[in-house]
Design a protein around this motif. Sequence first.
Motif, short mmCIF file in Angstrom:
data_model
loop_
_atom_site.label_atom_id
_atom_site.label_comp_id
_atom_site.label_asym_id
_atom_site.label_seq_id
_atom_site.Cartn_x
_atom_site.Cartn_y
_atom_site.Cartn_z
N GLU A 1 0.84 -1.21 0.00
CA GLU A 1 0.00 0.00 0.00
C GLU A 1 0.87 1.25 0.00
OE1 GLU A 1 -3.84 -1.73 2.49
OE2 GLU A 1 -2.49 -0.30 3.45
N LEU B 1 11.91 -8.27 0.95
CA LEU B 1 11.82 -6.86 0.55
C LEU B 1 12.80 -6.51 -0.56
CD1 LEU B 1 11.34 -5.15 4.05
CD2 LEU B 1 9.66 -5.35 2.22
N LEU C 1 10.87 -6.70 -3.59
CA LEU C 1 9.98 -5.53 -3.70
C LEU C 1 10.78 -4.31 -4.18
CD1 LEU C 1 7.24 -4.17 -3.31
CD2 LEU C 1 7.91 -3.71 -0.94
N ALA C 2 11.98 -4.10 -3.59
CA ALA C 2 12.81 -2.96 -3.98
C ALA C 2 13.05 -2.98 -5.49
CB ALA C 2 14.13 -2.99 -3.21
N GLN D 1 11.72 -0.03 -7.94
CA GLN D 1 12.73 0.81 -8.61
C GLN D 1 12.47 0.89 -10.10
OE1 GLN D 1 16.45 -0.97 -7.32
NE2 GLN D 1 16.03 -0.42 -5.17
N TRP E 1 9.81 8.27 -5.21
CA TRP E 1 9.42 8.36 -3.79
C TRP E 1 10.32 7.51 -2.89
CZ3 TRP E 1 6.02 11.68 -1.72
CH2 TRP E 1 5.03 12.24 -2.54
N LEU E 2 11.01 6.50 -3.47
CA LEU E 2 11.62 5.47 -2.62
C LEU E 2 12.66 6.03 -1.65
CD1 LEU E 2 11.98 2.54 -5.18
CD2 LEU E 2 10.15 2.95 -3.52
N GLU E 3 13.45 7.01 -2.11
CA GLU E 3 14.52 7.58 -1.28
C GLU E 3 13.97 8.16 0.02
OE1 GLU E 3 18.00 7.93 -0.16
OE2 GLU E 3 17.93 7.49 -2.31
N SER E 4 12.75 8.70 -0.03
CA SER E 4 12.21 9.41 1.14
C SER E 4 11.13 8.61 1.86
CB SER E 4 11.66 10.77 0.71
OG SER E 4 10.59 10.59 -0.20
N CYS E 5 10.93 7.35 1.47
CA CYS E 5 9.85 6.56 2.09
C CYS E 5 10.37 5.60 3.15
CB CYS E 5 9.11 5.74 1.03
SG CYS E 5 7.78 6.66 0.24
N ALA E 6 9.66 5.57 4.29
CA ALA E 6 9.85 4.51 5.27
C ALA E 6 8.95 3.34 4.89
CB ALA E 6 9.51 5.02 6.67
N VAL E 7 9.26 2.17 5.44
CA VAL E 7 8.55 0.95 5.07
C VAL E 7 8.04 0.27 6.33
CG1 VAL E 7 8.77 -1.29 3.92
CG2 VAL E 7 10.12 0.68 3.11
N LEU F 1 16.14 -5.11 4.89
CA LEU F 1 15.51 -5.75 3.73
C LEU F 1 15.38 -7.26 3.90
CD1 LEU F 1 17.37 -3.83 0.85
CD2 LEU F 1 14.97 -3.57 1.52
N SER G 1 3.56 -1.28 3.82
CA SER G 1 3.10 0.10 3.58
C SER G 1 4.30 0.98 3.32
CB SER G 1 2.36 0.62 4.81
OG SER G 1 1.42 -0.31 5.27
N PRO H 1 5.58 8.08 2.91
CA PRO H 1 6.37 9.23 2.46
C PRO H 1 6.56 10.23 3.60
CG PRO H 1 4.14 9.40 1.65
CD PRO H 1 4.22 8.08 2.36
N TRP I 1 -0.02 13.19 6.92
CA TRP I 1 0.44 13.96 5.76
C TRP I 1 -0.40 15.22 5.62
CZ3 TRP I 1 0.02 8.67 6.10
CH2 TRP I 1 1.26 8.00 6.09
N ALA J 1 11.17 13.15 6.21
CA ALA J 1 11.25 11.70 5.98
C ALA J 1 11.39 11.01 7.34
CB ALA J 1 12.42 11.37 5.08
N GLY K 1 14.98 6.17 8.98
CA GLY K 1 15.08 4.86 8.32
C GLY K 1 14.53 4.83 6.90
N SER K 2 14.08 6.00 6.41
CA SER K 2 13.55 6.05 5.05
C SER K 2 14.64 5.74 4.03
CB SER K 2 12.96 7.44 4.77
OG SER K 2 11.73 7.59 5.45
N GLY K 3 14.21 5.29 2.86
CA GLY K 3 15.15 5.00 1.78
C GLY K 3 15.53 3.53 1.67
N LEU L 1 14.11 1.04 0.40
CA LEU L 1 13.83 0.39 -0.89
C LEU L 1 14.48 1.10 -2.06
CD1 LEU L 1 10.03 -0.43 -0.43
CD2 LEU L 1 11.97 -1.95 -0.04
N ALA L 2 15.24 2.16 -1.80
CA ALA L 2 15.80 2.96 -2.92
C ALA L 2 17.05 2.30 -3.48
CB ALA L 2 16.13 4.36 -2.42
#
Lengths: 73, 73, 145, 145
Positions: B5, B22, B25-26, B30, B38-44, B54, B65, B68, D119, D137, D140-142, D144-145
């Motif tokens: 999500e 994960l 998923l990454a 990507q 968004w990935l750089e700034s998203c927590a999981v 991961l 989830s 952002p 948000w 952020a 721990g964000s990033g 999956l980057a």
Amino acid sequence: MVRVEFLGPIQKEALELDISNLNELAKILQGDAEVSDWLESCAVALNDTLVTSLEAPLKDGDKISLLPPVCGG
Amino acid sequence: MVRVEFLGPIQKEALELDISNLNELAKILQGDAEVSDWLESCAVALNDTLVTSLEAPLKDGDKISLLPPVCGG
Amino acid sequence: MLSLYTGPLDVPTILKEWYEEEHKSNYGAYIPFVGTVRSEDEIDGLSFDVYEPILESWFSSWQEKAKAKGAKIKMAHSKGDVMLHESSYIAAVFSPKRRVALEFINEFVEDFKASAPIWKYDLRDGQRIYAKDRSTAISGSGLLA
Amino acid sequence: MLSLYTGPLDVPTILKEWYEEEHKSNYGAYIPFVGTVRSEDEIDGLSFDVYEPILESWFSSWQEKAKAKGAKIKMAHSKGDVMLHESSYIAAVFSPKRRVALEFINEFVEDFKASAPIWKYDLRDGQRIYAKDRSTAISGSGLLA
């Protein structure tokens, strides 16, 4: 004459003294058993402004207040 | 199947993916133009608990989830 | 604004009035601090003496400090008796920014405790006993000793 | 206690309810932080998305931290639209001692800003625009980057 008031828990009536500076007041109060124990912990205000020096000259009608330790809130 | 999500401002429908960790998923995200920036700034979060590795294994029915950057108040 | 009340404070009413006075003034943060009488050492309540002329000049100096940061302060305090679980003190800061507000309420409340000319007494067995051990000598005390 | 409301908060009522719930609980200090929408950058208001499951677990962890210090926290937040000069956020700490309360409200509000899964969007010209520049952020964000 200068009026000297004792605030909060100091159980003492105001004094009317003929003094010209705070050094004279210090000597009088140091010899007053009712108040001498309070002096170490009291701040002093002249006409409702706190003072930090004994040198301020006093004039007729001035008001001095002794403020013992505080605890608002 | 694992449900993924995208929360808050990420304008993307949830995905149902057949993945087991994960890292998989990454790689998928990507390569997804809608979400890769968004990935750089998203927590999981995995099942509503934030994760920091991961390596966590995924099982059927898990919910992931992407969160952002936040600004409550 | 500095308000003194005889007896306990009506906290909900004061918090509401202050909010309604300022919520359209474009302050993003409103932080009141409310002090309530705790049950401790078998007291029945507290009692307060306030010396208003110096309290007012102390408060004015903090109003100036607040203004310099784009903030505003309000304060209410009780005179006389305040019983257990009643409230005697509210201080509030309004500020455009939360950091200023959080720091200001902290500094203001601490200086209030150290400097505001208010004297506290425990009410116990019908007596009014100066809370000497919990009191703080004002900075510069001892000039006449 | 964590309460979510659709639309703006009724600040006086919430502050009153929280005070009345706790003023006999022997907490000496009650410090609410109230966040109100400021007029800035010609916005008409703000709008909020909240992800409740993680907000609740984040809040629970702070309840535990409060409990360890003998304190208690309460929080209210808006979902959806909150217009100019309305309020969207109240956090409050109750503590026996003022120092704990002053430090706790500071730490709680700062971590709320950095971590709570909420948000914010600017409402402007009928549009709902993510407040990206003001957002943080989560630690721990990033991954999956």
